[in-house]
Design an enzyme around this catalytic site. Structure first.
Site, PDB file in Angstrom:
ATOM      1  N   HIS A   1       0.669  -1.536   0.298  1.00 60.40           N
ATOM      2  CA  HIS A   1      -0.062  -0.146   0.003  1.00 60.40           C
ATOM      3  C   HIS A   1       1.052   1.364   0.028  1.00 60.40           C
ATOM      4  O   HIS A   1       1.190   1.839  -1.217  1.00 60.40           O
ATOM      5  CB  HIS A   1      -0.838   0.013   1.061  1.00 60.40           C
ATOM      6  CG  HIS A   1      -1.822   0.882   1.246  1.00 60.40           C
ATOM      7  ND1 HIS A   1      -2.980   0.992   2.044  1.00 60.40           N
ATOM      8  CD2 HIS A   1      -2.284   2.285   0.329  1.00 60.40           C
ATOM      9  CE1 HIS A   1      -3.608   2.213   2.437  1.00 60.40           C
ATOM     10  NE2 HIS A   1      -2.919   2.944   1.249  1.00 60.40           N
TER      11      HIS A   1
ATOM     12  N   GLU B   1       0.268   7.958  -3.437  1.00 59.22           N
ATOM     13  CA  GLU B   1       0.777   7.658  -2.657  1.00 59.22           C
ATOM     14  C   GLU B   1       2.281   8.370  -2.359  1.00 59.22           C
ATOM     15  O   GLU B   1       3.214   9.112  -1.092  1.00 59.22           O
ATOM     16  CB  GLU B   1       2.119   6.816  -2.717  1.00 59.22           C
ATOM     17  CG  GLU B   1       0.627   4.979  -1.843  1.00 59.22           C
ATOM     18  CD  GLU B   1       0.033   5.452  -0.649  1.00 59.22           C
ATOM     19  OE1 GLU B   1       1.052   5.151   0.562  1.00 59.22           O
ATOM     20  OE2 GLU B   1      -1.060   5.683  -0.474  1.00 59.22           O
TER      21      GLU B   1
ATOM     22  N   HIS C   1       2.711  11.495   1.351  1.00 60.36           N
ATOM     23  CA  HIS C   1       3.667  10.615   2.188  1.00 60.36           C
ATOM     24  C   HIS C   1       4.985  11.234   1.281  1.00 60.36           C
ATOM     25  O   HIS C   1       6.016  11.579   2.161  1.00 60.36           O
ATOM     26  CB  HIS C   1       3.403   8.959   2.079  1.00 60.36           C
ATOM     27  CG  HIS C   1       2.142   8.741   2.741  1.00 60.36           C
ATOM     28  ND1 HIS C   1       1.711   9.434   3.881  1.00 60.36           N
ATOM     29  CD2 HIS C   1       0.522   7.896   1.985  1.00 60.36           C
ATOM     30  CE1 HIS C   1       0.060   8.577   4.359  1.00 60.36           C
ATOM     31  NE2 HIS C   1      -0.484   8.209   2.900  1.00 60.36           N
TER      32      HIS C   1
END
Length: 240
Positions: free
Chosen positions: A92, A134, A138
């Site tokens: 993930h 992502e 992040h």
């Protein structure tokens, strides 16, 4: 410590005991779909507190694919149609964490991840849009460029040995037994270093490794731990 030094430290620390992760029979596409730009949703704040550690979040693909409306829609086709192999555990994401629940996110505007980077990592994270997400949410808080961010995530992902999921799916489990199954396959990992998550119906969805500032496994902080050991967990088997 600067990002390249952190990534190098992670590789040096983990490489001596590394074992390849469960790998699907996956061939990266010649070209991927071009993902859309990702930005914070309305009301979702930009946060950039000091990084105190990381989470390596692993998703059980059969559970994700069981919940999609159409496995051949563009969004989920690569992962769920079966045309590119059967996916088991996939990544993930690699997430920076703070010392409190307010983790870093959306630290700077993110351009579209280059095609070569998307192709390289589609068999690890089988969704171009998720890779873009992502990186934007992040990765921009951790790395100067997406190639470095996903390379570090790949290094960490490949250190994980996965348990026999067919055996786990064949009988009732708990969050504690899922933790123990990972501990049995990974030297140096203890149950308190792992978080277990399910969907709202109790099906296993994710296992997360809690990592320290140098990306070595460490005890999860209270807000990271996930389900208690005695919580019942169902494991969806791999599709035939």
């Amino acid at each position: 410590m600067r990002w390249p030094e952190v990534a190098a430290a992670a590789l040096l620390a983990l490489a001596p005991t590394a074992a390849l992760a469960q790998a699907p029979a996956c061939v990266a596409p010649d070209r991927t779909i071009i993902p859309r730009l990702e930005q914070p949703k309305r009301g979702e704040p930009v946060r950039n507190p000091p990084i105190a550690g990381y989470l390596l979040s692993l998703s059980w693909s059969p559970e994700h694919c069981a919940g999609v409306r159409n496995a051949k829609d563009a969004r989920d086709r690569f992962q769920c149609s079966g045309e590119n192999g059967r996916f088991g555990w996939v990544l993930h994401g690699l997430w920076p964490e703070a010392a409190t629940p307010g983790y870093p996110q959306w630290c700077r505007p993110a351009k579209i991840v280059p095609q070569p980077v998307l192709r390289r990592h589609m068999c690890m994270t089988p969704s171009a849009q998720l890779l873009q997400h992502e990186w934007a949410k992040h990765g921009t808080c951790m790395s100067p460029d997406p190639a470095s961010y996903f390379r570090a995530a790949e290094i960490l992902f490949r250190t994980v040995n996965f348990p026999d999921m067919t055996a786990l799916a064949a009988r009732p489990q708990t969050a504690g037994s899922i933790r123990q199954a990972f501990v049995a396959r990974n030297r140096g990992i203890r149950p308190e270093m792992l978080a277990v998550a399910t969907d709202r119906d109790g099906w296993l969805s994710e296992v997360r490794y809690c990592l320290g500032p140098r990306m070595k496994p460490q005890r999860c902080l209270p807000f990271q731990r996930g389900l208690d050991d005695n919580r019942a967990v169902k494991v969806r088997p791999m599709p035939r």
